[in-house]
Design a protein around this motif. Sequence first.
Motif, short mmCIF file in Angstrom:
data_model
loop_
_atom_site.label_atom_id
_atom_site.label_comp_id
_atom_site.label_asym_id
_atom_site.label_seq_id
_atom_site.Cartn_x
_atom_site.Cartn_y
_atom_site.Cartn_z
N ILE A 502 0.85 -1.19 0.00
CA ILE A 502 0.00 0.00 0.00
C ILE A 502 0.89 1.23 0.00
CG2 ILE A 502 -1.78 1.27 1.28
CD1 ILE A 502 -2.79 -1.36 2.37
N GLY A 503 0.58 2.19 -0.85
CA GLY A 503 1.38 3.41 -0.94
C GLY A 503 0.59 4.63 -0.49
N PHE A 504 1.31 5.56 0.11
CA PHE A 504 0.70 6.82 0.53
C PHE A 504 1.79 7.87 0.42
CE2 PHE A 504 -0.47 10.21 3.33
CZ PHE A 504 -1.86 10.22 3.40
N ALA A 505 1.71 8.76 -0.56
CA ALA A 505 2.74 9.80 -0.69
C ALA A 505 2.08 11.07 -1.17
CB ALA A 505 3.80 9.37 -1.69
N ARG A 506 2.34 12.14 -0.46
CA ARG A 506 1.80 13.44 -0.83
C ARG A 506 2.38 14.49 0.10
NH1 ARG A 506 -2.14 9.86 -0.27
NH2 ARG A 506 -2.81 10.32 -2.38
N ARG A 507 2.14 15.75 -0.22
CA ARG A 507 2.54 16.80 0.72
C ARG A 507 1.83 16.52 2.04
NH1 ARG A 507 0.46 21.41 -0.02
NH2 ARG A 507 -1.17 20.61 -1.37
N VAL A 508 2.27 17.21 3.10
CA VAL A 508 1.74 16.86 4.42
C VAL A 508 0.95 18.00 5.09
CG1 VAL A 508 2.35 15.77 6.62
CG2 VAL A 508 3.76 15.36 4.63
#
Length: 872
Positions: A502-508
């Motif tokens: 599972i991937g989760f990547a983005r600005r925070v």
Amino acid sequence: MKAIRRFTVRTVLPEPIAALGALATNLRWSWHQPTRKLFESLDSGLWEESRHDPVGFLGSISREKLADLAEDADVVERVAAAGEDLRRYLENPRWYQTLGEGAPRCIAYFSPEFGITEVLPQYSGGLGILAGDHLKAASDLGVPLVGVGLLYQSGYFKQALSRDAWQQETYPVLDPDALPLTLLREEDGTPAVVTLPLPNGRKLHAYIWRADVGRVPLLLLDSNVPANDDGARAITDRLYGGGGDHRLQQELLLGMGGVKAIRIYERLAGCPAPEVFHTNEGHAGFLGIERIQELMATEEPLSWDEALVAGRASTVFTTHTPVAAGIDRFDAAQIRYFFDAGLAPSVPTAKILELGRESYEGGDPSVFNMAVMGLRLAQRANGVAKLHGEVSRAMFAGLWPGFDHSEVPISSVTNGVHVPTWIDSSITDLAEELAPGAAVGGRWDVVFNVSDEEIWAVRRQLRARLVEDVRRRLRASWKKRGAADAELAWTDSVLDPDVLTIGFARRVPTYKRLTLMLRDPARLKRLLLDPEHPIQIVIAGKSHPADDAGKKMIQDLVRFTDDPEVRHRIAFLPNYDIAMARTLFPGCDVWLNNPLRPLEACGTSGMKAAINGSLNLSVLDGWWDEMYDGSNGWAIPTAGDKASPQERDDVEAAALYELIEDHVAPRFYGASSKAEGAESAGAAGPSAAGTNGVPTHWVSMIKHTLSHLGPAVSADRMLGDYVRELYTPAAVSGRSARADDFRQARELAAWTKHVRTNWSQVHVEHIESGGLSEVPQIGDRLHVNAYLNLGVLNPTDVLVEIGYGRVDESDELTETHIVELEAVQTLGNGRYLYGGTVTIERSGPFGYTVRVMPRHEALASKAELGLVVNAG
Ligand SMILES: *Cc1c(COP(=O)(O)O)cnc(C)c1O
């Protein structure tokens, strides 16, 4: 002044392989794999060392080696063929060239950031990547676009972690000479310069660098020039750095300097003047002021009102966020301070201040709001997904008082992603006709001809490649955090190429809820370590340097991932960028997105995952709200509006865990559609699957995702929408406004003033109706007569409508239908009788009302002037 790298490369390239110069500087290589393969084939070692940067790569090849290559007939032939292919790509007619005269001759596209390749790090996140994809798709489709932005000396920032998991920022200084850029020069060879006056007699000068994005030139303004004082030099130091004056000066340079740069480029490159100006988010909004300044400073100048009308007609504004922190708001006094220095000498500063004033209920009168100015300076505006359009109409409804939210003139074009950039070649290799081919568009449904086994094998290969990349990055990150090699053996076995990833990547920013998955750490741990259906998670993202709450979220998350019990199943990778993304999206089986609905305007990373056969697991926000169809992924249910933030997080996190445990994981490990959860108990470990080890239901979801979402999320689709729905209408309006020495603009400005001045005289005096049965029934025809007083206005100045339909308990019309009423009798003294008929088509509570609005052929919507008189 140093020689620029491109020039250096060209002079040292021997003639037989000279085409390498153009192949390296034109950024088409960033989405054209054959070009990258060509570079790699020349010297794979140096190619790796240069981190796949063609300009750096060519600069690092020795003279002797170049001479050898120039003597190698095979190399010479391949270089020539690639050069010829690029030339054809740049010159041959494409989709746009079939559209004919109506479409604009040139469109200027302004954005504060552009994410094209990691080699040109001029972006922070989604907004910039979208802008990069916009340019690339425009190039593929032959749309005559010119991009305008700033060249930041340090880009955004590089992210690393401290030992205790706190985000560390560094700002390596970029050398423009080493980037794929060309300095724009006057005919005499001196650099072309844009100049703006600053307060206290200071001046801001900027050079203009051109990047070639396929067919699309991108002009980047750079204030780091010798003629500037130190303060002015630092204006383009970093993207979204500093606040207040620093940010404002960046935006003045981008908007006002950007238009000046376009004019210089027109003169030097001999290209047509843009017929449409598109501002990607409010940051570039000052471009509208510069264009008004141009129109007010000619020999036969337009007045402020006329210039505003003419400028608006050909301007498109795209709003990108419903989050207040994403909208620039300056102190009105700051704006006055800068404009009083003569930035737009023909434009009264008071008029500029009015444009950004929050003059609606709840607005702050001391503030200058860039989004509000953007909406006032553009005749056409849009949000970036259907739901975001709705949210934006409600959010900005105060600018169009008296109208229903649904009538606020902000439309939507759903974002897309540039498929050739983001699709992995192993996916396109599955079938020859699949996906890209750019302009012609791929045939995504051919994926149904590919066997399940083949797809599953490719998915495993992509996952395995990600696992390798994660191990490498994690080791490097730990070394930066101060660990010795001897402590890091464990990183070699982090993640498993056969475990659901599972991937989760983005600005925070807070609303994206990086740490929602940590809501119940024990439960997350159980999911990660499940003996039969384990999951593994890869996470990345940068927090804005000034956002300590974001950094705290990263810290909490990294501390969780540091736990030896779970660290082989969950990893945080520092320095999320385009290079990481291109391995991450394809390598994940599931792409997770859990923003606070409806704060994610669109989101694009899930789209990039989808075109690689990853399935989305997301809150129904942004693009997913309109494209989730029940079988292309999963929707995380959201708590009701009444829930507190705490309750929302609790409810939504619990739903997320449950979905993973009962649906996502069992299906990945081979359960078929029915009774996934129940069946899972009997499954035989991580490798359990359907026929031949292939989870057939999962693969059918992959095929469905590729075939349905592929075309829908493509940036080609998005560009087509912009061309048809916004650019062409804006070009038509702009041309009408300008024709015959701005006859229509002058006329519309005068008419608008007349209507505004006299609008208070307009009244609905009295309404009569007839034609209903004693007990109204379906099929009855309701005749409505409205007695109006228009004061000094004429019937040709107004549109009179009856709105009718169902009413709720508080007499609000729902499901409103509209019929126009005609003037049937002149009663004298400005009074008119209007009449019309509607047919009642459904039972239940029914109501109607009458309203009057200004009407003019040059208005793009009936709400445009924000004037309406409602009966009663
Ligand atoms: C696509 C992308 C983003 C934007 O992702 P969202 O889903 O819109 O948050 C940010 N950074 C990189 C590197 C990307 O590739």
